[in-house]
Design an enzyme around this catalytic site. Structure first.
Site, PDB file in Angstrom:
ATOM      1  N   GLU A   1       0.846  -1.196   0.000  1.00  0.00           N
ATOM      2  CA  GLU A   1       0.000   0.000   0.000  1.00  0.00           C
ATOM      3  C   GLU A   1       0.879   1.243   0.000  1.00  0.00           C
ATOM      4  O   GLU A   1       1.763   1.386   0.855  1.00  0.00           O
ATOM      5  CB  GLU A   1      -0.881   0.041   1.245  1.00  0.00           C
ATOM      6  CG  GLU A   1      -1.989  -0.967   1.283  1.00  0.00           C
ATOM      7  CD  GLU A   1      -2.930  -0.745   2.461  1.00  0.00           C
ATOM      8  OE1 GLU A   1      -4.057  -1.256   2.404  1.00  0.00           O
ATOM      9  OE2 GLU A   1      -2.553  -0.055   3.434  1.00  0.00           O
ATOM     10  N   CYS A   2       0.640   2.138  -0.930  1.00  0.00           N
ATOM     11  CA  CYS A   2       1.324   3.429  -1.001  1.00  0.00           C
ATOM     12  C   CYS A   2       2.844   3.241  -0.930  1.00  0.00           C
ATOM     13  O   CYS A   2       3.451   2.798  -1.887  1.00  0.00           O
ATOM     14  CB  CYS A   2       0.806   4.362   0.088  1.00  0.00           C
ATOM     15  SG  CYS A   2       1.164   6.112  -0.221  1.00  0.00           S
ATOM     16  N   GLY A   3       3.471   3.535   0.206  1.00  0.00           N
ATOM     17  CA  GLY A   3       4.906   3.350   0.304  1.00  0.00           C
ATOM     18  C   GLY A   3       5.332   1.923   0.051  1.00  0.00           C
ATOM     19  O   GLY A   3       6.382   1.656  -0.559  1.00  0.00           O
TER      20      GLY A   3
END
Length: 442
Positions: free
Chosen positions: A328-330
């Site tokens: 997720e994201c990072g």
């Protein structure tokens, strides 16, 4: 229905008014007095709950009327069982939300307070005004007549005379003043590009919270504030998200730490075994894990260390040959081919996806997301509609893989950050909060 613990929602007319300082000081002061305090956060914030836990000793959970339906809201609210009082922290301004209704509302803090039956404590920055502050407070108190209003805490008061004049205005407006905080430049938390630094990174968080509690004791009527707490009926038994696997290797350190608390609590409650590991310490994921989950965080600040973490990257690649990996994201960025940092330096990542992202070319991405899966991801079938929130500055330079989902913002407008899939690896730029009518235990 039986009553559940009374509560208050700490909110403000806007961001930057000092409500987090008030929240942390209040959590600690009440805890020091022997109360069992259950913290909550209204809206999609994944940094504040860790500060709440540090202040209260009790896990904090998000309540989000846009991304959560009533069943999930009830399940999350039920974490207050056994507490003496609930304290919720609002996000942005009290009435700020989105334009298009979500699963239970528009995502405003006012909706959270109304649903939970919590009176609002409005933190007002009164710098540069005196009696006029009452007009602002009165507007907030009367804007939604059905919303219970406990009173105001005056923040950044310049002098005794300033306090006296401001209190006169509140008295004329019929609004209780629960406290008046003198202006102090040292009562701020360190920030970076996504807001506050993480709790684990604070150089002396315990001393800071202890100081906030002492400050509130001196300048806030804690007895009156606690006496203003109210609560609605106890939440009905709700359904929490099912775990996507039985044994989950979860990246957990300063680079990967952004996961909504109700997600992890739900996984544990359903019997999943969560095995944390640290990519920054060059730890590989558990070799026996069914799934590796890389949360969001700040990989752009640690890109060199991640690129040099051979044991982590090799272990991740071995796992992905036969079993699922999700970011997720990072975490999504770390699964990609490369990450370009703020100085323009390109760092090789895991290469499980073709994604190349750049923090050098900063662009603010913020908002709710609804994603209808084009293909399955760990624990969720294709066609499922997920709800989450995106908050980052990184820009996609390359994304050659198949999109994971059709993604729209809160108003139904398409966004280009669709996530992607290659083999057993999947990733999204949004942080998962809930699913629509699926992925939940009864």
């Amino acid at each position: 229905m039986t009553a559940w613990p009374p509560g208050l929602l700490v909110s403000a007319p806007s961001s930057g008014t000092g409500k987090t300082t008030v929240m942390l000081g209040l959590l600690r002061a009440l805890s020091e007095d022997g109360a069992i305090v259950q913290p909550f956060k209204s809206g999609p914030d994944y940094i504040d709950p860790a500060f709440h836990f540090a202040a209260s000793g009790r896990s904090s959970f998000n309540l989000d009327t846009w991304a959560m339906d009533g069943t999930l809201l009830d399940a999350v609210a039920a974490h207050a069982n056994g507490a003496d009082i609930c304290i919720g922290e609002g996000s942005m301004g009290l009435y700020d939300g989105v334009a298009t209704k979500g699963l239970a509302g528009f995502g405003s803090s006012a909706e959270t307070a109304a649903r939970m039956g919590w009176p609002v404590v409005l933190v007002l920055d009164v710098g540069g005004q005196a009696q006029s502050a009452a007009a602002t407070a009165l507007g907030f108190a009367s804007y939604r007549p059905d919303l219970p209003f406990a009173g105001v805490i005056l923040n950044r008061v310049a002098s005794p005379r300033h306090e006296r004049l401001t209190r006169l205005g509140m008295e004329k407006a019929g609004l209780p003043v629960l406290g008046a905080l003198p202006r102090r430049g040292d009562l701020t938390l360190p920030e970076r590009h996504l807001g506050l630094i993480q709790a684990i990174e604070h150089p002396d968080l315990e001393a800071a919270i202890t100081g906030y509690a002492s400050f509130l004791r001196e300048h806030v009527d804690l007895a009156a504030l606690r006496g203003a707490a109210r609560g609605g009926p106890a939440p009905a038994a709700g359904a929490l998200p099912l775990p996507p696997a039985q044994r989950i290797a979860l990246a957990r350190d300063a680079a990967f730490s952004f996961t909504y608390p109700h997600i992890l609590e739900a996984w544990r409650s359903a019997g999943a075994n969560i095995v944390p590991f640290s990519p920054l310490a060059d730890e590989p994921p558990d070799a026996d894990a069914d799934l590796v989950w890389l949360p969001g965080g700040y990989p752009e600040l640690h890109a060199g260390r991640i690129a040099a973490a051979g044991a982590f990257l090799d272990g991740l690649r071995r796992h992905a040959r036969t079993r699922p990996v999700h970011g997720e994201c990072g975490g999504y960025m770390a699964l990609g081919e490369a990450l370009i940092d703020k100085d323009g330096t390109r760092h090789a990542m895991a290469g499980l996806l073709g994604l190349v992202t750049s923090y050098e070319k900063r662009k603010f991405h913020l908002g709710y997301r609804r994603a209808v899966l084009e293909t399955e991801m760990p624990g969720v079938e294709a066609g499922t509609a997920l709800r989450g929130h995106e908050f980052h500055y990184s820009t996609i330079i390359e994304q050659p893989d198949a999109p994971l989902a059709r993604v729209t913002n809160a108003d139904g407008e398409a966004v280009p950050e669709t996530g992607s899939r290659r083999g057993h690896a999947t990733g999204t730029f949004f942080h998962l909060i809930s699913a629509e009518g699926a992925w939940q235990a009864s």
